[in-house]
Design a protein around this motif. Structure first.
Motif, mmCIF file in Angstrom:
data_model
loop_
_atom_site.group_PDB
_atom_site.id
_atom_site.type_symbol
_atom_site.label_atom_id
_atom_site.label_comp_id
_atom_site.label_asym_id
_atom_site.label_seq_id
_atom_site.Cartn_x
_atom_site.Cartn_y
_atom_site.Cartn_z
ATOM 1 N N PRO A 223 -6.584 62.912 -86.105
ATOM 2 C CA PRO A 223 -7.543 63.152 -87.190
ATOM 3 C C PRO A 223 -6.843 63.882 -88.335
ATOM 4 O O PRO A 223 -6.118 64.840 -88.100
ATOM 5 C CB PRO A 223 -8.603 64.045 -86.529
ATOM 6 N N MET A 224 -7.055 63.418 -89.562
ATOM 7 C CA MET A 224 -6.445 64.110 -90.704
ATOM 8 C C MET A 224 -7.033 65.505 -90.842
ATOM 9 O O MET A 224 -6.317 66.472 -91.125
ATOM 10 C CB MET A 224 -6.682 63.308 -91.986
ATOM 11 N N ARG A 225 -8.336 65.626 -90.616
ATOM 12 C CA ARG A 225 -9.007 66.923 -90.655
ATOM 13 C C ARG A 225 -9.907 67.069 -89.445
ATOM 14 O O ARG A 225 -10.600 66.130 -89.053
ATOM 15 C CB ARG A 225 -9.819 67.088 -91.939
ATOM 16 N N LEU A 226 -9.882 68.267 -88.876
ATOM 17 C CA LEU A 226 -10.713 68.585 -87.721
ATOM 18 C C LEU A 226 -11.622 69.732 -88.132
ATOM 19 O O LEU A 226 -11.188 70.880 -88.242
ATOM 20 C CB LEU A 226 -9.826 68.982 -86.540
ATOM 21 N N VAL A 227 -12.875 69.421 -88.398
ATOM 22 C CA VAL A 227 -13.845 70.410 -88.867
ATOM 23 C C VAL A 227 -14.502 71.060 -87.656
ATOM 24 O O VAL A 227 -15.077 70.373 -86.805
ATOM 25 C CB VAL A 227 -14.905 69.748 -89.769
ATOM 26 N N LEU A 228 -14.413 72.392 -87.572
ATOM 27 C CA LEU A 228 -14.909 73.119 -86.407
ATOM 28 C C LEU A 228 -15.843 74.242 -86.836
ATOM 29 O O LEU A 228 -15.443 75.144 -87.565
ATOM 30 C CB LEU A 228 -13.731 73.693 -85.599
ATOM 31 N N GLY A 229 -17.083 74.141 -86.390
ATOM 32 C CA GLY A 229 -18.090 75.139 -86.717
ATOM 33 C C GLY A 229 -19.156 74.555 -87.621
ATOM 34 O O GLY A 229 -18.846 73.850 -88.588
ATOM 35 N N SER A 230 -20.422 74.857 -87.312
ATOM 36 C CA SER A 230 -21.508 74.358 -88.147
ATOM 37 C C SER A 230 -21.391 74.892 -89.574
ATOM 38 O O SER A 230 -21.704 74.186 -90.540
ATOM 39 C CB SER A 230 -22.860 74.756 -87.545
ATOM 40 N N ALA B 261 -10.116 76.751 -79.947
ATOM 41 C CA ALA B 261 -8.806 76.440 -79.375
ATOM 42 C C ALA B 261 -8.871 75.199 -78.493
ATOM 43 O O ALA B 261 -7.967 74.348 -78.528
ATOM 44 C CB ALA B 261 -8.290 77.635 -78.573
ATOM 45 N N ALA B 262 -9.922 75.068 -77.703
ATOM 46 C CA ALA B 262 -10.054 73.905 -76.821
ATOM 47 C C ALA B 262 -10.140 72.608 -77.629
ATOM 48 O O ALA B 262 -9.546 71.589 -77.254
ATOM 49 C CB ALA B 262 -11.284 74.066 -75.930
ATOM 50 N N LYS B 263 -10.858 72.645 -78.743
ATOM 51 C CA LYS B 263 -10.963 71.460 -79.597
ATOM 52 C C LYS B 263 -9.617 71.109 -80.228
ATOM 53 O O LYS B 263 -9.254 69.931 -80.352
ATOM 54 C CB LYS B 263 -12.009 71.700 -80.694
ATOM 55 N N VAL B 264 -8.875 72.130 -80.628
ATOM 56 C CA VAL B 264 -7.547 71.890 -81.205
ATOM 57 C C VAL B 264 -6.637 71.236 -80.170
ATOM 58 O O VAL B 264 -5.916 70.279 -80.461
ATOM 59 C CB VAL B 264 -6.941 73.202 -81.719
ATOM 60 N N GLU C 267 -9.967 72.817 -89.731
ATOM 61 C CA GLU C 267 -10.837 73.492 -90.696
ATOM 62 C C GLU C 267 -11.898 74.320 -89.985
ATOM 63 O O GLU C 267 -13.068 73.957 -89.942
ATOM 64 C CB GLU C 267 -11.524 72.450 -91.596
ATOM 65 N N PRO C 268 -11.527 75.461 -89.397
ATOM 66 C CA PRO C 268 -12.539 76.285 -88.742
ATOM 67 C C PRO C 268 -13.365 77.079 -89.747
ATOM 68 O O PRO C 268 -12.896 77.401 -90.848
ATOM 69 C CB PRO C 268 -11.710 77.226 -87.854
ATOM 70 N N ILE D 171 -3.339 75.097 -88.930
ATOM 71 C CA ILE D 171 -4.615 75.812 -88.911
ATOM 72 C C ILE D 171 -4.921 76.223 -90.340
ATOM 73 O O ILE D 171 -4.318 77.146 -90.888
ATOM 74 C CB ILE D 171 -4.566 77.043 -87.980
ATOM 75 N N SER D 172 -5.853 75.539 -90.945
ATOM 76 C CA SER D 172 -6.286 75.858 -92.299
ATOM 77 C C SER D 172 -7.618 76.593 -92.205
ATOM 78 O O SER D 172 -7.754 77.535 -91.431
ATOM 79 C CB SER D 172 -6.387 74.586 -93.140
ATOM 80 N N SER D 173 -8.609 76.170 -92.938
ATOM 81 C CA SER D 173 -9.904 76.853 -92.960
ATOM 82 C C SER D 173 -10.839 76.044 -93.833
ATOM 83 O O SER D 173 -10.396 75.276 -94.702
ATOM 84 C CB SER D 173 -9.743 78.269 -93.542
ATOM 85 N N VAL D 174 -12.139 76.243 -93.645
ATOM 86 C CA VAL D 174 -13.086 75.670 -94.599
ATOM 87 C C VAL D 174 -12.793 76.218 -95.990
ATOM 88 O O VAL D 174 -13.133 75.585 -96.996
ATOM 89 C CB VAL D 174 -14.540 75.967 -94.174
ATOM 90 N N ALA D 175 -12.097 77.366 -96.063
ATOM 91 C CA ALA D 175 -11.693 77.927 -97.352
ATOM 92 C C ALA D 175 -10.658 77.062 -98.048
ATOM 93 O O ALA D 175 -10.330 77.306 -99.208
ATOM 94 C CB ALA D 175 -11.142 79.336 -97.164
#
Length: 284
Positions: free
Chosen positions: A238-245, A225-228, A177-178, A133-137
């Motif tokens: 997926p190498m990166r999972l981007v979540l959130g507009s 959580a459901a997407k994860v 990447e939430p 669990i990383s972040s857009v940061a």
């Protein structure tokens, strides 16, 4: 088919959502918490399907002990989710040395150690999935969060390189990447440096509102959580999972801006290449 998951930091936020959803659907969860008693309700409800370990992720020796114990008692663990962490906000010089070290140790070194502790077990069982669990940061940087970004950008590089290292063993890696989500992050999981008057009114001071103001955030932690959980079934991972507009917008803007600065330097970059006719043959 049920799976067994190892998740750090299941007492709140996305970690808690993951544990609840997985247990509710019948999977087994090995979770860790720093504060004992914080997930007694899950233990009471799900019994031996919820294995619990006491872990401060900054205690690197203890990380190995807990990971080894979870694999030893549960056998195969299909998915390792590295979730424990927190945010340290403030300009770089507003944070103490102790805050700096604790932030990097938690968000970067603790994550690295958790993955390292799990790898021998994942190799021995012939594969598995690591989800960080990383972040857009970890993809975009903003003033007032330099030390938080340092940890997140570091873990991005580590996990991307690790994915290539462990692919031959059937182990896959995903960075999540939430964006901003409606969790307790702004309360229990966010710390501020001591404000310096020199930064009043500067871009770095904008982060101070997060601790004291109800800033509306777009992300739904249950949906995150459901997407994860769904991503663990994707092949290849997926190498990166981007979540959130907000995550998508922030990440793509940062990447475009980076390319806009780099691409015009193509010719100048080549000027430092060695001249081919002056290359020495090492065999002569």
């Amino acid at each position: 088919m049920t799976k067994t998951w190892f998740i750090t930091g299941v007492n709140s936020g996305i970690g808690r959502e993951l544990a609840e959803q997985l247990l509710a659907r019948g999977d087994r969860v090995a979770g860790t918490v720093r504060r004992q008693g914080s997930v007694d309700d899950l233990r009471d409800t799900y019994g031996d399907r919820f294995w619990l370990g006491h872990l401060d992720i900054t205690d690197l020796a203890r990380v190995r002990e807990v990971v080894d114990a979870a694999f030893g008692e549960l056998g195969r663990i299909d998915v390792v989710v590295i979730n424990a962490g927190y945010g340290l906000f403030g300009a770089a010089e507003e944070c103490t040395d102790e805050q700096m070290v604790h932030q990097i140790t938690t968000n970067l070194i603790g994550s690295i150690q958790t993955a390292r502790a799990a790898l021998p077990h994942l190799r021995a069982q012939g594969g598995g999935r690591i989800i960080q669990i990383s972040s857009v940061a970890g993809l975009a940087a903003h003033p007032g969060a330099s030390l938080y970004h340092a940890g997140k950008w570091g873990v991005e590089g580590f996990m991307e390189a690790l994915a290539g290292e462990v692919a031959p063993f059937g182990i896959e890696v995903t960075l999540v990447e939430p964006g901003g989500a409606r969790t307790s992050f702004a309360g229990s999981s966010l710390r501020l440096g001591r404000p310096l008057a020199a930064y009043d009114g500067t871009p770095a001071a904008a982060v101070r509102v997060f601790k004291d103001t109800a800033v509306p955030l777009p992300g739904d932690p249950a949906k995150v959580a459901a997407k994860v959980i769904d991503s663990a079934a994707q092949r290849p991972a997926p190498m990166r999972l981007v979540l959130g507009s907000d995550s998508y917008q922030g990440a793509t803007a940062a990447l475009r801006n980076r390319l806009a600065h780099i691409e015009p330097q193509r010719a100048g970059a080549a000027e430092t290449d060695a001249d081919t006719d002056t290359t020495t043959d090492a065999t002569t």
